[in-house]
Structure formats: C-alpha cells, structure tokens
Design a protein around this motif. Structure first.
Motif, PDB file in Angstrom:
ATOM      1  N   TYR A  19      15.030  -1.511   0.197  1.00  0.00           N
ATOM      2  CA  TYR A  19      13.858  -2.377   0.348  1.00  0.00           C
ATOM      3  C   TYR A  19      13.718  -2.914   1.772  1.00  0.00           C
ATOM      4  O   TYR A  19      12.665  -2.749   2.416  1.00  0.00           O
ATOM      5  N   SER A  48       4.502 -10.157  -7.539  1.00  0.00           N
ATOM      6  CA  SER A  48       4.896  -9.704  -8.868  1.00  0.00           C
ATOM      7  C   SER A  48       4.087  -8.486  -9.288  1.00  0.00           C
ATOM      8  O   SER A  48       2.971  -8.256  -8.796  1.00  0.00           O
ATOM      9  N   HIS A  49       4.649  -7.731 -10.204  1.00  0.00           N
ATOM     10  CA  HIS A  49       3.973  -6.548 -10.722  1.00  0.00           C
ATOM     11  C   HIS A  49       2.661  -6.900 -11.418  1.00  0.00           C
ATOM     12  O   HIS A  49       1.721  -6.103 -11.445  1.00  0.00           O
ATOM     13  N   PRO A  60       0.970  -3.607  -1.359  1.00  0.00           N
ATOM     14  CA  PRO A  60       2.045  -4.407  -1.928  1.00  0.00           C
ATOM     15  C   PRO A  60       3.307  -3.553  -2.095  1.00  0.00           C
ATOM     16  O   PRO A  60       3.235  -2.386  -2.479  1.00  0.00           O
ATOM     17  N   TYR A  77       6.902   1.041  -5.127  1.00  0.00           N
ATOM     18  CA  TYR A  77       8.095   0.558  -5.813  1.00  0.00           C
ATOM     19  C   TYR A  77       9.291   1.212  -5.126  1.00  0.00           C
ATOM     20  O   TYR A  77       9.418   2.439  -5.139  1.00  0.00           O
ATOM     21  N   VAL A 137      -1.652  -5.931  -7.194  1.00  0.00           N
ATOM     22  CA  VAL A 137      -0.942  -4.770  -7.736  1.00  0.00           C
ATOM     23  C   VAL A 137      -1.766  -4.102  -8.839  1.00  0.00           C
ATOM     24  O   VAL A 137      -1.767  -2.877  -8.969  1.00  0.00           O
ATOM     25  N   LEU A 147       7.154  -3.588  -3.875  1.00  0.00           N
ATOM     26  CA  LEU A 147       7.974  -4.269  -4.882  1.00  0.00           C
ATOM     27  C   LEU A 147       9.321  -3.566  -5.020  1.00  0.00           C
ATOM     28  O   LEU A 147       9.370  -2.331  -5.098  1.00  0.00           O
ATOM     29  N   THR A 193       4.682  -8.635   0.427  1.00  0.00           N
ATOM     30  CA  THR A 193       5.964  -8.681  -0.278  1.00  0.00           C
ATOM     31  C   THR A 193       6.040  -9.967  -1.097  1.00  0.00           C
ATOM     32  O   THR A 193       5.108 -10.771  -1.097  1.00  0.00           O
ATOM     33  N   ASN A 194       7.157 -10.136  -1.787  1.00  0.00           N
ATOM     34  CA  ASN A 194       7.346 -11.309  -2.656  1.00  0.00           C
ATOM     35  C   ASN A 194       6.177 -11.449  -3.628  1.00  0.00           C
ATOM     36  O   ASN A 194       5.597 -12.516  -3.818  1.00  0.00           O
ATOM     37  N   ALA A 236       2.841 -14.895  -2.673  1.00  0.00           N
ATOM     38  CA  ALA A 236       3.142 -13.656  -1.960  1.00  0.00           C
ATOM     39  C   ALA A 236       3.213 -13.887  -0.452  1.00  0.00           C
ATOM     40  O   ALA A 236       2.601 -14.807   0.095  1.00  0.00           O
ATOM     41  N   ARG A 256       0.291   1.024  -4.206  1.00  0.00           N
ATOM     42  CA  ARG A 256       1.429   0.134  -4.481  1.00  0.00           C
ATOM     43  C   ARG A 256       2.702   0.940  -4.308  1.00  0.00           C
ATOM     44  O   ARG A 256       2.736   2.140  -4.602  1.00  0.00           O
ATOM     45  N   LYS A 269      15.960  -1.352  -4.568  1.00  0.00           N
ATOM     46  CA  LYS A 269      16.365  -2.582  -3.885  1.00  0.00           C
ATOM     47  C   LYS A 269      17.281  -2.305  -2.699  1.00  0.00           C
ATOM     48  O   LYS A 269      17.225  -2.996  -1.677  1.00  0.00           O
TER      49      LYS A 269
END
Length: 482
Positions: A299, A378-379, A394, A293, A384, A396, A375-376, A349, A291, A296
């Motif tokens: 991104y 959630s955690h 994924p 992170y 994830v 995020l 993408t799109n 997603a 995963r 932003k």
C-alpha cells in the motif's frame, strides 16, 4: 470569442443531402468556455422520421449489394478519411478537450476500423457448414435493416465508427446521432466518407436525447440500436424501444476495479500503465480504473509511486503540445466531479492533489482539474461506489484476497477489471471470479486488435464478445438446409 466555424457546423444529413435548421446550440471549447467552436443542429422529430425514411429506402438496395462491393466502397472511404486526419485533429481537441496525442490516436483508429472491417468482411460472410448433421446445413448471414447509432461525448469518434462501420459493412443503413456536446468532428469525418455509399446509407441527425433519441427508439422500422453512454440513459433507451422487438447493443457505465496483489511488479513501467488506466482522457473513460484495491504490504509503496507519477501530469489546453491531460468535457460533468471531490474532502478521507497547471493564468477559463489520489476512505463511500468519470482515484488496502474480490464485485457495474500480479495463473484464477466483461493482467487498457469487443455484464452492457469487429452484432443468421 467566436472562432471560424467548421464547414459542417449546424448541419445534418438525410438521404445524401446536407441540411440546416434555425434551431441550434453552441458547441463550447472545454479548455476555454468563452470560445464557441461551432453549432449543432437541434433536429425535430420530423427530421428523424425523414432520416429513417431515407435509411429504410436505402437499405432495400444496399442490403442486396454484394459483399465485394461493400468492402471495396469501405476501402475507398477509409482512404478518403486517412487523407484528412491531420486537418481534423485541432477541431477534435477544441470541442472534446483531449490532448493532441489522444485525439490523433482516436482518429487514426477510425480509419483502421474501416480498413480492417473491409478486410474481414469477405471471410466472415462466408456460409458456415454445420458438420455431423443428417442433412446438409449451412449457417448464412443477412443484415437486419435500419440501425440507429447513438454515441457519447467522451470518445465520440471511435465509439461512433466502431458501431456504424460494421453495421454498414454488414449491409445495413444507419442513422447516427452524435453527442450534442461534441458532434463536429464526427459530422465532418462522416461528410468525408458518405459519398462513397449510396444516398441514405448514412444519415446523421443531431439534438437532444428527449427528441432525437426517443424518436429513434420509438420508430418500429429501426431494427437495431447501438448505444454507448451512461447506464441510466441505456435503461431509458430499453424502455423507449419496448414497443417493438429491437436488437440492442449497449456499452454502458463502469466502476472498474484494479486488484494489486502482494507480488505485483510496481516498477516505473507498471506505475505508468496504472496512471494511464486512471487518467486517460482525464478519467472520462467508461473502462478507466475507478478504484484500486492493493495488498496492505504494498500500500505505502503504491501510494508513494503513484503520487510521483501523478506529479508528472501537466494539465492544460490539449492543443498545447506540453499538456498531458486536458479538461473535463462539459460544465455539467465538471460540476458533478468537482462537487463529488468537495464532498470527499469534507469526509474523513484524505485527498492529495498532484500534477501541475500548464497555464495558471488561463486556468479558470476552462473546465480544468488536477488529478487527485484519495486514501483513508471506506469501501462504502460515495466516491468508491460512484462512477466518478474524472481524474480522481480512491485507493483501499486489503489483507484477504477473497474479501478484495468480493469488494471488487460489490457494484452494479461489470465493464472491465484488472489484476496486477507476477503470476499469470493467479491472475487467471482471480479473473474467473471477477464480474466483468473483460479482465486485463498487469494492465488496464483497450484491446489493441480492434476486431475484439467485449461488452460489460450486469448494468454495464448488453450483447456479447465479438472477434470480427462487431459485424455479428448487426446481422441475423439463418439456417439453410436441403
């Protein structure tokens, strides 16, 4: 289609004698599921008991053999194996699914484990004086006894040799259980080296975990178990071993996070390292990036560059030189990953599949998957939270670094992690907060020095880091004082 089987097909080893059993299972080529590469013997509990009998008797002699002789024999064995590496590459690719490049690299690293382990042994075995005591005290080392090595299907060669070789060097005898999906190269390579040691020092039994694995765990004569595999199987081994006090060394599952900060350098080399961290061995690596992170502000840039990098991936039969990623190893794992991807597609997603098929005509004959970027998401989503063990990643976005660290740690796993930033001090500060057995800066890979080993924390493993090629894991130390 049935190919010519390797010489070791269906064989197992007890006390220097190679044996066969009528009860066997097929080993399948994951790139062509109709091709049987060979057979694996399904050993009985009686076979396991005999292997432990042999190991117990061999230990009495081998443990008293000088470190000089142990090192010399291991050097000899490493030279034997180095001479036959090339002829084992094709077999390894056919039963495992790795590309030629990946397979050869794993085999060469096994030779390196042997030769460097022998080099390390003499220095490491020396008694260690304890200074500043009121009496003369030394810390001395001794082997533990019969050692069981239970290895996985994803990287069976290196993850067998990194456990069995230091155990042997330290004076133990071993009973090795290779994975049923992918045992042939391990057995064939062990056949090349086992005669360098007294009979019974190396024993090999194959078959199911419910029979062979459980028998190894239950036997009180097995003093150490080295296991690499899933966390759930690791828990079973702990439970099955509880009838005696055994030393357990475990490298278990992982859900490795990569944290990409706002100042990260995302040039061509960095993106390639990220791709390799995700897709090495088709993502079937415990310590792969599972995963991402990303800040932003970076991104969109990361997604764009990662898509282009994934589009360069050529998926096909690993035996073909143009393939840069092979198939999933087995039908069970293929089903798990494809169903996970399908459920992800049915959620909110966004799944973007990249790469290209090397041979579209034969695509459905193997367990092939193109890599996907998600993408799109959630955690808290399944993808994830799960160790996918396949070519899906994924991604995020985050704005608050503290929250990103919290999300990275929000898992029962703690194997590896990576921090991508231009500032090394920042990377170290974040690494101190990440719950992982090892943290990489601007990379997500393996340790180049094979003497280094850093097991995971939490549910990703047991035992601690070593700087001596795992020799410490297979010995006891004792104090000698006057």
């Amino acid at each position: 289609m049935i190919s010519v089987f390797p010489e070791t097909s269906g064989q197992f080893l007890i006390n220097g004698e190679w044996k066969k059993t009528q009860d066997v299972a097929n080993v399948i080529n994951p790139a062509k599921a109709t091709e049987v590469v060979g057979e694996v013997a399904l050993c009985s509990e009686t076979d396991v008991t005999k292997a432990i009998d042999a190991a117990e008797q061999a230990y009495k002699v081998w443990s008293r053999t000088s470190v000089e002789e142990r090192a010399e024999r291991m050097k000899e064995a490493s030279q034997k194996l180095s001479r036959v590496i090339e002829q084992h590459v094709s077999l390894f690719v056919r039963e495992n699914g790795k590309t030629i490049v990946e397979a050869k690299k794993d085999l060469l690293r096994c030779v390196e484990v042997m030769s460097k382990g022998a080099d390390n042994l003499m220095e490491w075995w020396k008694p260690e004086p304890v200074e500043g005591q009121a009496q003369k005290v030394q810390i001395r080392k001794r082997p533990r006894g019969v050692t069981a090595v239970i290895s996985p299907w994803n990287s069976p060669m290196i993850l067998t040799f990194k456990r069995a070789i230091p155990a042997i060097l330290a004076g133990n005898s071993v009973v090795i259980k290779p994975a049923t999906y992918c045992p042939l190269t391990v057995i064939s390579c062990l056949k090349e080296i086992e005669a360098s040691f007294p009979p019974g020092v190396i024993n090999v039994v194959t078959g199911s975990g419910s029979v062979v694995g459980e028998a190894l765990c239950n036997d009180t004569r097995v003093r150490t178990i080295a296991f690499t595999g899933s966390t759930e199987t690791g828990k079973q081994i702990m439970s099955q071993s509880a009838n005696s006090v055994k030393k357990l060394y475990m490298e278990l599952g992982g859900n490795d996070p990569a944290l990409i900060l706002d100042d990260a350098v995302l040039d061509e080399d960095a993106i390639k390292r990220i791709r390799m961290g995700i897709l090495r061995a088709s993502g079937q690596v415990c310590s792969a990036i599972k995963r991402i992170y990303v800040h932003k502000s970076r991104y969109d840039e990361l997604i764009d560059k990662l898509k282009k990098e994934f589009d360069r991936v050529v998926v096909g039969n690993g035996i073909q030189p143009d393939a840069t990623m092979g198939p999933i190893n087995n039908q069970t794992q293929y089903k798990f990953v494809t169903e996970l991807l399908e459920r992800t597609k049915q959620s909110a997603a966004k799944v973007e599949t990249a790469g290209r098929k090397l041979d579209a005509a034969s695509w459905d004959e193997g367990y092939f998957m193109l890599p996907s970027i998600v993408t799109n998401i959630s955690h808290d989503s399944e993808l994830v939270k799960t160790e996918q063990f396949g070519p899906i990643i994924p991604v995020l976005p985050f704005t608050d670094l503290d929250e990103a660290v919290e999300m990275a740690n929000d898992t029962e796993f703690g194997l590896r992690a990576s921090v991508w930033t231009a500032n090394e001090d920042t990377a170290i500060a974040i690494a101190d907060r990440l719950e992982a057995g090892a943290v990489f800066h601007n990379n997500h890979t393996v340790f180049k020095d094979l003497r280094l080993d850093f097991p995971g924390i939490k549910e990703s493993g047991l035992s601690r880091e070593t700087r001596w090629g795992s020799l410490e894991l297979f010995t006891d130390s004792y104090g000698f004082a006057d």
